[in-house]
Structures are given as C-alpha cells and as structure tokens.
Design a protein around this motif. Structure first.
Motif, PDB file in Angstrom:
ATOM      1  N   VAL A  36       0.807  -1.229   0.000  1.00 19.59           N
ATOM      2  CA  VAL A  36       0.000   0.000   0.000  1.00 19.59           C
ATOM      3  C   VAL A  36       0.836   1.273   0.000  1.00 19.59           C
ATOM      4  N   ALA A  37       2.171   1.129  -0.115  1.00 20.63           N
ATOM      5  CA  ALA A  37       3.080   2.285  -0.162  1.00 20.63           C
ATOM      6  C   ALA A  37       2.945   3.165   1.085  1.00 20.63           C
ATOM      7  N   LYS A  38       2.746   2.522   2.233  1.00 22.33           N
ATOM      8  CA  LYS A  38       2.646   3.237   3.509  1.00 22.33           C
ATOM      9  C   LYS A  38       3.546   2.560   4.539  1.00 22.33           C
ATOM     10  N   LEU A  39       4.059   3.351   5.475  1.00 24.17           N
ATOM     11  CA  LEU A  39       4.808   2.787   6.592  1.00 24.17           C
ATOM     12  C   LEU A  39       3.829   2.104   7.532  1.00 24.17           C
ATOM     13  N   PHE A  49       3.503  13.809   7.563  1.00 19.51           N
ATOM     14  CA  PHE A  49       2.538  13.929   6.473  1.00 19.51           C
ATOM     15  C   PHE A  49       1.215  14.512   6.968  1.00 19.51           C
ATOM     16  N   PHE A  50       0.819  14.150   8.172  1.00 22.14           N
ATOM     17  CA  PHE A  50      -0.409  14.660   8.781  1.00 22.14           C
ATOM     18  C   PHE A  50      -0.367  16.184   8.895  1.00 22.14           C
ATOM     19  N   TRP A  60      -9.219  15.775   4.371  1.00 21.49           N
ATOM     20  CA  TRP A  60      -9.531  14.352   4.303  1.00 21.49           C
ATOM     21  C   TRP A  60      -8.265  13.501   4.368  1.00 21.49           C
ATOM     22  N   GLN A  61      -7.248  13.916   3.580  1.00 27.32           N
ATOM     23  CA  GLN A  61      -5.995  13.171   3.576  1.00 27.32           C
ATOM     24  C   GLN A  61      -5.285  13.278   4.923  1.00 27.32           C
ATOM     25  N   SER A  62      -5.389  14.440   5.568  1.00 25.52           N
ATOM     26  CA  SER A  62      -4.782  14.591   6.898  1.00 25.52           C
ATOM     27  C   SER A  62      -5.496  13.688   7.906  1.00 25.52           C
ATOM     28  N   PHE A  63      -6.811  13.495   7.728  1.00 24.24           N
ATOM     29  CA  PHE A  63      -7.578  12.601   8.600  1.00 24.24           C
ATOM     30  C   PHE A  63      -7.112  11.155   8.439  1.00 24.24           C
ATOM     31  N   ILE A  64      -6.793  10.771   7.194  1.00 27.98           N
ATOM     32  CA  ILE A  64      -6.287   9.413   6.936  1.00 27.98           C
ATOM     33  C   ILE A  64      -4.983   9.188   7.698  1.00 27.98           C
ATOM     34  N   TYR A  65      -4.081  10.181   7.635  1.00 25.58           N
ATOM     35  CA  TYR A  65      -2.808  10.049   8.354  1.00 25.58           C
ATOM     36  C   TYR A  65      -3.034  10.044   9.872  1.00 25.58           C
ATOM     37  N   PHE A  66      -4.037  10.797  10.309  1.00 30.25           N
ATOM     38  CA  PHE A  66      -4.386  10.771  11.735  1.00 30.25           C
ATOM     39  C   PHE A  66      -4.846   9.375  12.138  1.00 30.25           C
TER      40      PHE A  66
END
Length: 240
Positions: A36-39, A49-50, A60-66
């Motif tokens: 998934v190209a994520k740590l 990134f958040f 929305w993307q910041s919420f995903i990192y949260f």
C-alpha cells in the motif's frame, strides 16, 4: 522468552524475544510498504505527512494520516489494557492474548489482503499499524522498556551512544553491560533486516501471503513458551 518479566528477565530472554518480534516487524514493514506504499510499523513519518496535509488544507488526507497514528496508539493501548487485566489473574500468560491477536490480524490481512489492496488499502495500513502497536507495547512492557522492535531510529541512536561509551568505560562490569546492550541492539537490527529481505523476496512471489510467515512465527513462539512453562511446572511438581 515471553513469560519472564521485570527483574526475572535475563539478556538471553531479551535476545530471544527481540529476534522473533523484530523479524516479524521486518516482514510487516516491507510487505506493508510494497502493498500500500505506507509505513506500517511506526508513525513518525505519518505525523509529518499529517501536519503537511493540514497546512495544504487537504483535511480528508490529513484525517487518513491521523487514523494511521491513532490505530498504532490504539494497538498500544489495547495491548497494555489486556496485560493489566490478565496480570491480576495469572501473569505467566499475559503475552498470549496480545500476541494471538497480532497473529490473527496478520493472517487475515495475508488471506484477504489481495482484495483489500484494490477496495480499501487504508484498512490494510490501519490493521498492520494496530498489530505493530500491540507488539511494541507488549515487548516494551515485558522487557521493562529494554526491547523495542517495530522501528530502528531509537535503536541506531542507542547503538551510537553505546559504541562511543566503549572508549571511555573500561571497567569489566561496565564493559560487559555495554557489550550485552550492543549485542541486543545489533540482534534487533539484524533480524529486522532479515525479516525485511524475506518479506521483499516472498512478496514478489506470493504477495501479502508473506505475512503468514510472521503469523506462524508468532504462533510458534507462543507454543514454544507454553511447552517450556509446562515442563518447568512438571519439574517443580515432581520435586515436591
């Protein structure tokens, strides 16, 4: 390996658990990133990134990192909560439930991950981060914060400090303590690296099914400790 806690633990116990869990973390780290190209073993990068997404107003993307950060935290909280409950009944088995949950999560992602990559890759990332939070909290608790297995930043920092101290602490006791600690750091780094190589090689052939290697390794660790515990219990019983 798992059973002994606090002052009962020896450097041998720490080496055993460090070898197993850092190996599993290495597999998860590489397999998760390739999928998934994520740590998926630590949250340091996700926090950066958040903040970056917040400044870009990409809420929305910041919420995903949260969520990534939160699920690692939730895994840590859950593991410690379970340990506290079980410790009040039988501290010899505090490791079984968190380790079993981690093993089950890795198995589920291994089996259903192929479909989730297309439909919901964030669920894979959150699940693996939760599992690594479980693992990191458990091993930190068991080893009295001596062993950490899911990320290497702190390990390389400690290793650099301890290697420099070898030039100054010449006493036999100090040197032995430092060498024991350095051996532990190198073991964790080495097995994390080995797990990563195995994760990368087998991911190219079987995809996320490579996580079954980590899941089986954890299950074998539980079985090994249970057998050893029962043998010791029987030895004590027949002595009396």
């Amino acid at each position: 390996m798992f059973v002994h806690q606090g002052k009962k633990r020896t450097s041998k116990h720490n080496l055993q658990i460090a070898s197993l869990l850092s190996f599993v973390a290495g597999i998860v780290n590489v397999a998760g990133f390739l999928a998934v190209a994520k740590l998926t073993t630590n949250v340091t990068g996700h926090f950066a990134f958040f903040v970056d997404e917040i400044f870009k107003l990409n809420f929305w993307q910041s919420f995903i990192y949260f969520l990534y950060i939160f699920f690692f935290f939730l895994g840590s909280f859950t593991s410690s909560f379970i340990v506290e409950i079980i410790t009040r009944k039988n501290e010899n088995f505090v490791y079984i439930v968190p380790t079993s949950i981690e093993s089950i999560i890795l198995s589920l992602i291994a089996v259903f991950g192929k479909h989730l990559i297309l439909e919901n890759p964030n669920l894979i990332a959150c699940s693996l981060l939760f599992a690594m939070g479980l693992q990191n909290s458990l091993v930190t608790r068991i080893s009295n914060a001596t062993v950490r297995t899911t990320h290497l930043t702190g390990l390389f920092t400690d290793l650099g400090i301890e290697l420099s101290q070898l030039f100054f602490y010449r006493g036999k006791e100090s040197s032995e303590k430092l060498l024991s600690s350095i051996k532990l750091r190198l073991t964790i780094i080495s097995f994390f690296f080995i797990g990563g190589i195995i994760g990368g090689i087998f991911y190219s052939k079987i995809g996320l099914l490579v996580l079954l290697i980590g899941s089986i390794s954890l299950a074998l660790g539980i079985v090994f400790d249970n057998i050893r515990l029962r043998i010791k219990w029987l030895q004590r019983k027949y002595r009396h």
